[in-house]
Write an enzyme that holds these catalytic residues in place. Structure first.
Site, PDB file in Angstrom:
ATOM      1  CE1 TYR A  93       0.603   0.372   4.488  1.00 61.13           C
ATOM      2  CE2 TYR A  93      -1.543  -0.621   4.799  1.00 61.13           C
ATOM      3  CZ  TYR A  93      -0.358  -0.136   5.317  1.00 61.13           C
ATOM      4  OH  TYR A  93      -0.162  -0.173   6.662  1.00 61.13           O
ATOM      5  CD  GLU A  94       0.305   6.169   0.727  1.00 64.14           C
ATOM      6  OE1 GLU A  94      -0.798   5.924   1.243  1.00 64.14           O
ATOM      7  OE2 GLU A  94       0.454   6.942  -0.218  1.00 64.14           O
ATOM      8  N   GLY A  95       1.438   2.985  -2.648  1.00 62.91           N
ATOM      9  CA  GLY A  95       2.319   2.860  -3.816  1.00 62.91           C
ATOM     10  C   GLY A  95       3.232   1.683  -3.577  1.00 62.91           C
ATOM     11  CD  GLN A 144       6.776   4.486  -2.898  1.00 59.84           C
ATOM     12  OE1 GLN A 144       7.382   5.544  -2.772  1.00 59.84           O
ATOM     13  NE2 GLN A 144       5.469   4.416  -2.923  1.00 59.84           N
TER      14      GLN A 144
END
Ligand SMILES: Cc1cc2nc3c(=O)[nH]c(=O)nc-3n(C[C@H](O)[C@H](O)[C@H](O)COP(=O)(O)OP(=O)(O)OC[C@H]3O[C@@H](n4cnc5c(N)ncnc54)[C@H](O)[C@@H]3O)c2cc1C
Length: 571
Positions: free
Chosen positions: A429-431, A436
């Protein structure tokens, strides 16, 4: 599960390694004196150890559940959340104008690490609120800030982020949620969002959703996206939660781990929302929240890694198995060389990851306090490295922790498996960590690699300084930095982005390996002749060399990745 906050490591890293005195020396963060910082960390440690750690297991055993459209959280979570809110921890770095403590992100990061280590699934709730608070501080109108920020900062209300839809995961620009102007300053938001962390719950009286949606006629892709604040209950004239909004929880996901965190499918049907930022400027506004969350998620990984390490160490000093291979051994498995290898790897990697995370937070604070472009670029560069290395470390260290437990690691009652299951999602999650890495070699190298080269200059200056003290370690770090520089030059010169992307993850990992060595080398310089130097020697001689293979892979480009067709892969 028992957990002891690593307060000595935090003090040492802040004072001797990451240069927190520069942050405390700015006018903006002048209140973050050494006494104040110590008091904050000590208090957060107490909360984490005494209140949150006992909730870790109940959250796993009794997941959040949906009952008649209402989400019921795990036993004890409401009390645990209240303790976080009443301690002021949600608003630790929020603007004092609306009730926040106004402290640096660096201190907030240390606090968040301790809370994540103690109970990851509960800590995700305040983490989401913190990101939303920052987004509203920067992008909401005065009226919305005045209404929502005091409630979010006090923890009376919580925040969520709503990006993901079934067809729009990593590709946020593919979203189809719509918003229509109501003509009265509000918008009607309709669509479905999936995987929404803490999308609903019973620990606070209102839930404020930041929702990405597209206005009629807006262009496709991320350019056409706007951001809306959609509360579960619409505030009445007095600012209290009023009528229910057009948003409901369709279902909760059954997950590998992180059971205490309700992960919701949310349905918006003509829900009343307020625009945040400019029309079609939604991604810029959401990025404020995402960058906050990326720092926080990297730190979640480190928190879990620390807790898993402590757990494994305790087991290793109790479990008796096999004849001791050292003289005057303890008779437990900690005497065995391979168990030692695992424990030292865990400890050295946690220290490196923590140093990288705090360096990233220092850069964020310095950028905020000085508005200096170089600090902004440093923060932007370190954000994906911290997010991915912190979470990769969470996964690898909790996996090693399970291995240290032998068969008992596979048995749920020891808790070793829960760390592995809970932390796994942090790399997703969060990319995802792959996304990243693409950010690191793409957007973060639009400057031709300048920000990265400035960092390498500092690493090499540190290595030069260390030559008189520990020449072998200094030379190894200097060499690694030079290889990183050459690889960065090569990547930055590639115009075909897929060549960069083919090597992005190994590059990101190699980059983090070198940064970790810098953290350890500075620790060795400050702690000559102490266990800090011993641990640095272990990291630099045993773990750092991985950089060579990783950076060699990074220079391979993408050609071989396409050499087998999809059919040939399946054959
Ligand atoms: C427990 C949990 C909580 C979550 N909480 C939230 C939340 O609160 N709010 C929210 O909005 N979302 C949330 N998410 C969603 C999460 O952010 C997404 O799952 C994540 O961004 C990946 O999207 P996806 O699942 O659609 O995977 P996909 O995008 O389908 O990716 C599948 C794989 O393909 C790779 N990939 C995809 N595109 C590319 C590309 N262009 N180049 C290279 N590789 C690519 C990915 O790295 C991944 O390995 C949560 C998810 C989970 C599981």
């Amino acid at each position: 599960m028992p957990y002891t906050s690593p307060l000595d490591d935090f003090s040492f890293l802040l004072d001797q390694v990451v240069g927190f005195d520069r942050v405390a020396g700015t006018e903006r963060f002048a209140e973050a004196t050494p006494d104040m910082s110590r008091a904050i960390l000590t208090e957060a440690a107490r909360l984490s150890e005494d209140v949150l750690a006992p909730l870790q297991r109940p959250g796993d055993l009794h997941p959040a559940r949906l009952e008649n459209g209402v989400v019921r959280t795990s036993p004890g979570y409401a009390e645990g959340y209240r303790a976080i809110a009443e301690g002021g921890w949600v608003g630790i770095s929020a603007d004092p104008e609306h009730g926040g403590m106004g402290l640096p992100q660096t201190l907030a990061s240390a606090v968040n690490e301790m809370m994540s280590a103690a109970c990851l699934s509960l800590q995700l709730a305040p983490l989401m609120s913190q990101g939303q608070i920052e987004a509203l501080e920067h992008h909401a109108s005065d009226a919305l800030r005045a209404l929502y920020l005091p409630k979010l900062i006090s923890g009376e209300w919580t925040g969520t982020m709503n990006l993901t839809e079934p067809q729009a995961g990593s590709d946020v620009g593919a979203l189809s949620t719509k918003a229509v102007d109501n003509g009265d300053g509000t918008y009607a938001v309709s669509g479905q969002k999936i995987y929404i962390s803490w999308g609903d719950h019973d620990v606070a009286e209102n839930v404020c959703h930041l929702v990405l949606a597209r206005l009629p006629g807006a262009p496709d892709g991320t350019k056409g996206i706007s951001l809306f604040l959609v509360p579960k209950f619409i505030p009445d004239a007095s600012g209290a939660p009023g009528v229910a909004n057009g948003v409901r929880v369709v279902s909760l996901e059954h997950k590998l781990g992180l059971h205490g965190s309700p992960t919701a499918v949310m349905e918006y049907e003509n829900a009343t929302g307020w625009l945040i930022g400019a029309e079609q400027g939604g991604m810029a506004a959401m990025f404020t929240m995402m960058n906050n969350a990326r720092l926080g998620v990297g730190i979640q990984g480190i928190g879990v890694a620390e807790a898993a390490f402590q757990h494994a160490l305790a087991y290793a000093t109790e479990r008796r198995q096999g004849r001791s291979s050292v003289e005057n051994g303890t008779g437990t498995i900690i005497d065995h060389a391979d168990v030692r290898r695992m424990l030292l790897t865990m400890k050295a990697d946690v220290f490196a990851a923590r140093g990288i995370a705090l360096s990233c937070a220092v850069a964020i604070d310095m950028a905020a306090a000085t508005e200096d472009a170089a600090w902004r670029a440093r923060a932007a560069l370190l954000t994906p490295v911290n997010k991915s290395f912190g979470t990769d470390t969470g996964i690898s260290v909790s996996d090693m922790g399970l291995q240290v437990h032998g068969g008992m690691g596979f048995i749920e009652e020891t808790g070793a498996a829960q760390f592995c299951r809970d932390v796994r999602v942090t790399a997703i999650y969060e990319g995802t960590n792959g996304i990243q890495a693409m950010d690191l070699v793409g957007r973060k190298m639009m400057d031709g690699g300048d920000a990265a080269f400035r960092l390498m200059d500092e690493i090499e200056a540190c290595a030069e300084e260390a030559r008189g003290v520990c020449p072998d370690l200094a030379e190894a770090v200097w060499q690694a930095s030079e290889t990183l520089r050459e690889t960065t030059e090569w990547l930055a010169s590639q115009d075909d982005m897929n060549i960069r992307f083919g090597g992005a993850v190994p590059y990101q990992r190699g980059f983090a390996r070198v940064l970790g060595a810098w953290v350890h080398l500075r620790a060795a310089l400050a702690g000559q002749g102490t266990p800090r130097e011993t641990l640095a020697r272990f990291y630099i001689t045993r773990l750092l060399p991985e950089y060579a293979g990783l950076l060699a892979q990074a220079r391979e480009g993408a050609g071989d990745l396409y050499a087998l067709s999809a059919d040939e892969l399946a054959a």
